[in-house]
Design a protein around this motif. Structure first.
Motif, PDB file in Angstrom:
ATOM      1  N   SER A  78       6.725   8.381  -4.122  1.00  0.00           N
ATOM      2  CA  SER A  78       6.148   8.500  -5.464  1.00  0.00           C
ATOM      3  C   SER A  78       5.215   7.329  -5.734  1.00  0.00           C
ATOM      4  CB  SER A  78       7.253   8.538  -6.518  1.00  0.00           C
ATOM      5  OG  SER A  78       8.055   7.364  -6.443  1.00  0.00           O
ATOM      6  N   THR A  79       4.288   7.519  -6.660  1.00  0.00           N
ATOM      7  CA  THR A  79       3.272   6.499  -6.937  1.00  0.00           C
ATOM      8  C   THR A  79       3.879   5.212  -7.485  1.00  0.00           C
ATOM      9  OG1 THR A  79       2.920   7.504  -9.113  1.00  0.00           O
ATOM     10  CG2 THR A  79       1.455   8.188  -7.320  1.00  0.00           C
ATOM     11  N   ASP A  80       5.008   5.306  -8.217  1.00  0.00           N
ATOM     12  CA  ASP A  80       5.596   4.079  -8.767  1.00  0.00           C
ATOM     13  C   ASP A  80       6.280   3.247  -7.692  1.00  0.00           C
ATOM     14  OD1 ASP A  80       7.696   5.923  -8.450  1.00  0.00           O
ATOM     15  OD2 ASP A  80       8.918   4.876  -9.941  1.00  0.00           O
ATOM     16  N   ARG A  81       6.458   3.830  -6.479  1.00  0.00           N
ATOM     17  CA  ARG A  81       7.060   3.102  -5.357  1.00  0.00           C
ATOM     18  C   ARG A  81       5.995   2.589  -4.385  1.00  0.00           C
ATOM     19  NH1 ARG A  81      11.276   3.716  -8.703  1.00  0.00           N
ATOM     20  NH2 ARG A  81      13.265   3.629  -7.621  1.00  0.00           N
ATOM     21  N   LEU A  82       4.747   2.634  -4.767  1.00  0.00           N
ATOM     22  CA  LEU A  82       3.655   2.244  -3.879  1.00  0.00           C
ATOM     23  C   LEU A  82       2.766   1.200  -4.536  1.00  0.00           C
ATOM     24  CD1 LEU A  82       1.845   2.648  -1.337  1.00  0.00           C
ATOM     25  CD2 LEU A  82       0.720   4.506  -2.583  1.00  0.00           C
ATOM     26  N   ARG A  83       2.431   0.145  -3.766  1.00  0.00           N
ATOM     27  CA  ARG A  83       1.471  -0.863  -4.195  1.00  0.00           C
ATOM     28  C   ARG A  83       0.500  -1.103  -3.042  1.00  0.00           C
ATOM     29  NH1 ARG A  83       4.091   0.266  -7.912  1.00  0.00           N
ATOM     30  NH2 ARG A  83       4.931  -1.003  -9.614  1.00  0.00           N
ATOM     31  N   CYS A  84      -0.801  -1.147  -3.319  1.00  0.00           N
ATOM     32  CA  CYS A  84      -1.824  -1.472  -2.325  1.00  0.00           C
ATOM     33  C   CYS A  84      -2.415  -2.829  -2.683  1.00  0.00           C
ATOM     34  CB  CYS A  84      -2.913  -0.400  -2.297  1.00  0.00           C
ATOM     35  SG  CYS A  84      -2.336   1.223  -1.754  1.00  0.00           S
ATOM     36  N   ALA A 125      -3.713   4.364   8.042  1.00  0.00           N
ATOM     37  CA  ALA A 125      -2.918   4.922   9.138  1.00  0.00           C
ATOM     38  C   ALA A 125      -1.436   4.622   8.951  1.00  0.00           C
ATOM     39  CB  ALA A 125      -3.412   4.358  10.469  1.00  0.00           C
ATOM     40  N   ARG A 126      -1.107   3.411   8.533  1.00  0.00           N
ATOM     41  CA  ARG A 126       0.309   3.073   8.343  1.00  0.00           C
ATOM     42  C   ARG A 126       0.902   3.847   7.182  1.00  0.00           C
ATOM     43  NH1 ARG A 126       0.003  -3.544   9.152  1.00  0.00           N
ATOM     44  NH2 ARG A 126      -1.203  -3.444  11.097  1.00  0.00           N
ATOM     45  N   LEU A 127       0.145   3.980   6.103  1.00  0.00           N
ATOM     46  CA  LEU A 127       0.641   4.741   4.963  1.00  0.00           C
ATOM     47  C   LEU A 127       0.870   6.201   5.346  1.00  0.00           C
ATOM     48  CD1 LEU A 127       1.463   4.565   2.038  1.00  0.00           C
ATOM     49  CD2 LEU A 127      -0.923   4.894   1.373  1.00  0.00           C
ATOM     50  N   GLY A 152      -1.486  -2.107   2.594  1.00  0.00           N
ATOM     51  CA  GLY A 152      -2.690  -2.932   2.595  1.00  0.00           C
ATOM     52  C   GLY A 152      -3.788  -2.285   1.773  1.00  0.00           C
ATOM     53  N   PRO A 153      -4.978  -2.870   1.799  1.00  0.00           N
ATOM     54  CA  PRO A 153      -6.107  -2.309   1.054  1.00  0.00           C
ATOM     55  C   PRO A 153      -6.372  -0.862   1.472  1.00  0.00           C
ATOM     56  CG  PRO A 153      -6.619  -4.517   1.844  1.00  0.00           C
ATOM     57  CD  PRO A 153      -5.329  -4.125   2.491  1.00  0.00           C
ATOM     58  N   SER A 154      -6.646  -0.020   0.512  1.00  0.00           N
ATOM     59  CA  SER A 154      -6.809   1.409   0.788  1.00  0.00           C
ATOM     60  C   SER A 154      -8.022   1.699   1.659  1.00  0.00           C
ATOM     61  CB  SER A 154      -6.921   2.188  -0.527  1.00  0.00           C
ATOM     62  OG  SER A 154      -8.003   1.701  -1.307  1.00  0.00           O
ATOM     63  N   GLU A 155      -9.008   0.788   1.691  1.00  0.00           N
ATOM     64  CA  GLU A 155     -10.208   1.052   2.484  1.00  0.00           C
ATOM     65  C   GLU A 155     -10.057   0.587   3.934  1.00  0.00           C
ATOM     66  OE1 GLU A 155     -10.838  -3.023   0.547  1.00  0.00           O
ATOM     67  OE2 GLU A 155     -10.001  -1.070  -0.006  1.00  0.00           O
TER      68      GLU A 155
END
Length: 325
Positions: A203-209, A186-188, A177-180
């Motif tokens: 890794s960053t390429d496996r993550l989308r917010c 908490a979930r991340l 979800g949104p980083s803010e």
């Protein structure tokens, strides 16, 4: 207007005119003693009668399955306490300065704020004004002295990652979800800790917010499932994002869970209606609403809440959208 209404009510109860009630209250002499006593007794009864409490419930979002379950639980629990509900819902409520005027409203005795978009300092200002309220599912970490009720987001996310790891998955993508948002952070953190315990780094390429909608979930999943090598599982911020992910997989000719496992969060009704049914994390949404009312009622009765920050346990619900590799 309130005074005129009260005069009419007393006149109707005693069977005298509004003018006579007014003369009694203004201590005019030309009123029969029996009539004066009758009116004064009616006034005293009204003074001693308990005032029905009103609680303002603010949910500045569409009352979908998630928010609808919380609001319904709050409404039912308030009714059990004999408390009147004043509901302010819908996305348009996000753009109103609703909190500032609450302390000055004599007919509103407390509030329950669901995922409030306001910054923490606005909540602190409301608390310092002496207005009792409880936050449900806070967007940001609640200030220390403000009562809140939420789910154990980090523990739920760890359970998801542990489940996928037990099935042999190591290349796991996350649509967060949104980083803010407190829940997103908490979930991340829960996902990262479980993966790290298994010797895996996200890794960053496996993550989308993203904003947690079906459309945004589909868009993010299309990017992730196009990677080479393709992730074997996708963990989604909520069930709607998971539905978008399953749509993306289908559009790419991929099968769930044979080609990619998909997991959601919330366990709304939609999660059982997907094909295949969705593995997800059940949030105690109804309990969150009822406990928020219980906390607020203690405050309205002059007591401190039993605990300021309550986190309710989540439950992993395993269905057919996840499988071993």
């Amino acid at each position: 207007m309130k005074q005129r209404a009260s005069l009419r009510d007393i006149a109707a109860e005693t069977g005298v005119s509004v003018a006579t009630v007014s003369r009694v209250l203004n201590d005019h002499v030309n009123v029969a003693p029996r009539t004066r006593d009758l009116v004064l007794q009616a006034v005293e009864r009204r003074r001693q009668a308990p005032v029905q409490r009103t609680v303002y419930v603010r949910c500045p979002y569409v009352l979908s399955d998630y928010f609808g379950l919380i609001v319904s639980s709050i409404a039912e629990t308030l009714k059990l306490h004999g408390v009147r509900l004043l509901l302010d819902a819908g996305e348009s409520a996000q753009h109103t300065e609703a909190l500032r005027g609450l302390p000055g409203q004599e007919d509103v005795h407390g509030a329950i704020l669901i995922l409030p978009p306001e910054e923490g300092d606005e909540l602190v200002a409301l608390a310092r004004a002496g207005f009792p309220f409880v936050v449900v599912d806070p967007r940001t970490p609640p200030p220390p002295d403000i009562a809140s009720v939420s789910a154990a987001h980090s523990a739920g996310a760890r359970a998801v990652a542990d489940h996928l790891i037990s099935l042999g998955h190591r290349d796991i993508a996350v649509i967060a979800g949104p980083s803010e948002w407190l829940a997103g952070d908490a979930r991340l953190a829960g996902h990262r800790s479980a993966l790290a315990a298994a010797g895996v780094l996200l890794s960053t390429d496996r993550l989308r917010c993203i904003e947690p909608t079906t459309a945004e979930g589909r868009r993010a999943a299309l990017e992730l499932l196009a990677l080479d090598p393709r992730p074997t599982a996708v963990v989604c911020f909520n069930d709607k994002v998971a539905v978008g992910t399953m749509q993306a997989a289908r559009s790419l000719g991929l099968k769930v869970p044979e080609d990619v496992s998909v997991v959601g969060f919330d366990d709304i009704d939609l999660s059982e209606a997907t094909d295949p049914p969705l593995t997800t994390v059940r949030q105690p949404l109804q309990e969150m609403g009822s406990i928020a009312v219980s906390q607020l009622m203690r405050m309205l009765d002059g007591h401190r809440p039993e605990a300021l920050h309550i986190e309710l346990a989540t439950t992993l619900v395993v269905r057919e959208s996840t499988a071993a590799i």
